[in-house]
Design a protein around this motif. Structure first.
Motif, short mmCIF file in Angstrom:
data_model
loop_
_atom_site.label_atom_id
_atom_site.label_comp_id
_atom_site.label_asym_id
_atom_site.label_seq_id
_atom_site.Cartn_x
_atom_site.Cartn_y
_atom_site.Cartn_z
N GLU A 1 -3.87 -6.23 3.95
CA GLU A 1 -3.97 -7.05 2.57
C GLU A 1 -2.03 -6.28 1.76
O GLU A 1 -2.14 -7.28 1.29
N TRP A 2 -1.34 -5.41 2.51
CA TRP A 2 -0.13 -5.70 2.02
C TRP A 2 0.91 -6.64 2.46
O TRP A 2 0.65 -7.66 3.11
N ASN A 3 1.62 -6.95 0.90
CA ASN A 3 2.69 -8.46 1.38
C ASN A 3 1.45 -9.19 1.79
O ASN A 3 1.43 -10.47 2.19
N CYS B 1 2.66 -8.31 7.98
CA CYS B 1 3.91 -8.33 8.01
C CYS B 1 4.00 -6.86 7.14
O CYS B 1 3.66 -6.68 6.18
N VAL B 2 4.80 -6.48 8.21
CA VAL B 2 5.57 -5.07 7.67
C VAL B 2 7.05 -5.21 7.47
O VAL B 2 7.97 -5.30 8.53
N ILE B 3 7.08 -5.26 5.95
CA ILE B 3 8.47 -5.53 5.45
C ILE B 3 9.34 -4.13 5.85
O ILE B 3 9.11 -3.44 5.03
N GLY C 1 11.44 -1.24 5.09
CA GLY C 1 12.16 0.01 4.42
C GLY C 1 12.28 0.67 3.75
O GLY C 1 13.73 0.65 4.88
N GLU C 2 12.97 1.72 3.01
CA GLU C 2 14.53 2.91 3.13
C GLU C 2 14.12 3.94 4.21
O GLU C 2 14.90 3.97 4.46
N THR C 3 12.66 3.66 4.58
CA THR C 3 12.96 4.72 5.55
C THR C 3 12.53 4.51 7.07
O THR C 3 12.60 3.28 7.13
N LYS C 4 12.01 4.61 8.34
CA LYS C 4 11.10 5.15 9.17
C LYS C 4 10.29 4.55 9.48
O LYS C 4 9.52 3.98 10.19
N HIS C 5 9.26 4.10 7.94
CA HIS C 5 7.55 3.99 7.91
C HIS C 5 7.78 2.62 8.80
O HIS C 5 7.00 3.06 9.63
N ASN C 6 8.80 1.56 8.67
CA ASN C 6 7.79 0.23 9.26
C ASN C 6 8.21 0.51 10.86
O ASN C 6 7.07 -0.12 11.47
N ASP C 7 8.98 1.20 11.56
CA ASP C 7 8.85 1.29 12.73
C ASP C 7 7.55 1.92 13.59
O ASP C 7 7.35 2.21 14.21
N TYR C 8 7.05 3.43 12.60
CA TYR C 8 6.18 4.09 13.34
C TYR C 8 4.94 2.54 12.68
O TYR C 8 4.21 2.94 13.86
N ILE C 9 4.49 2.23 11.89
CA ILE C 9 3.74 1.19 11.53
C ILE C 9 3.65 0.28 13.07
O ILE C 9 2.42 -0.11 13.81
N ASN C 10 4.98 -0.22 12.64
CA ASN C 10 5.19 -1.30 13.68
C ASN C 10 4.62 -1.03 15.46
O ASN C 10 4.17 -2.06 16.07
C1 LIG Z 1 7.46 -0.26 5.73
C2 LIG Z 1 7.16 -0.71 4.21
O1 LIG Z 1 7.30 -0.59 3.41
C3 LIG Z 1 5.89 0.47 3.07
O2 LIG Z 1 5.29 1.64 3.49
C4 LIG Z 1 7.47 1.35 2.58
O3 LIG Z 1 8.44 1.62 2.68
P1 LIG Z 1 9.38 3.04 2.77
O4 LIG Z 1 9.06 3.97 1.95
O5 LIG Z 1 10.33 3.06 3.37
O6 LIG Z 1 10.36 2.54 1.18
#
Ligand SMILES: CC(=O)[C@@H](O)COP(=O)(O)O
Ligand SMILES: Nc1c(NC[C@H](O)[C@H](O)[C@H](O)CO)[nH]c(=O)[nH]c1=O
Length: 160
Positions: free
Chosen positions: A30-32, A89-91, A93-102
């Motif tokens: 559902e994200w994006n 779709c994992v865009i 972000g400002e942190t490394k969160h997207n790397d961990y998800i991907n």
């Molecule tokens: C991975 C994302 O786009 C979302 O979780 C926001 O990431 P961030 O907190 O790194 O901006």
């Protein structure tokens, strides 16, 4: 850049298997949703265009791409499902969160595919920004949903 030379919706359609009796699960994050809905439309239409029975396309949503792995496991363990297509779709972000998800999703889907001996297709965009995502969800670089669907079809034709 590789993408500049590649349209994700241009692929060989030679020697595709008959998929009229095959059951497909499509999991959509559902994200994006503007992007993932476009990926879904591409995947669904591609399956239908190449012979899938719409009654045999089973669609479910999950909150985010990270949940695709568990959703794929639920689908793959269902005896009637022949292939699983996962769209997200994992865009960045400002942190490394997207790397961990991907990384989690890529490894998770691979694990599910091997564990349940079924094709589980990684149809997850990992763009740096929204425009790169839109370009790959029906834009100038085609639609990764199309690519994911044709990949599922082709994998159903792989046997030894
Ligand atoms: C991975 C994302 O786009 C979302 O979780 C926001 O990431 P961030 O907190 O790194 O901006
Ligand atoms: N930022 C994005 C996310 N984040 C959510 C995660 O996928 C997950 O749902 C959460 O961490 C709870 O487990 N998901 C996307 O699909 N795309 C993003 O850009």
């Amino acid at each position: 850049m590789a993408s500049e030379l590649k349209n994700l919706s241009v692929f060989s359609t030679e020697n595709l298997p008959d998929i009229s009796e095959k059951h497909f699960a499509i999991l959509v994050a559902e994200w994006n949703s503007e992007v993932t809905n476009a990926l879904f439309n591409g995947a669904y239409q591609t399956l239908v265009n190449y012979g899938a029975n719409e009654e045999f396309i089973h669609v479910r949503t999950v909150p985010g791409s990270y949940e695709l792995s568990f959703g794929a496991a639920l689908a793959a363990q269902a005896s009637h499902i022949d292939a699983v297509i996962c769209l997200g779709c994992v865009i960045q972000g400002e942190t490394k969160h997207n790397d961990y998800i991907n990384h989690a999703v890529a490894q998770g889907l691979t694990n599910v595919s091997i564990q349940y001996n079924k094709p589980v297709i990684f149809g997850v965009l990992t763009p740096n920004n929204q425009q790169q995502a839109l370009d790959r969800a029906g834009g100038v670089h085609g639609n990764k949903g199309d690519e994911a669907a044709i990949t599922a079809i082709k994998m159903l034709g792989v046997s030894f």
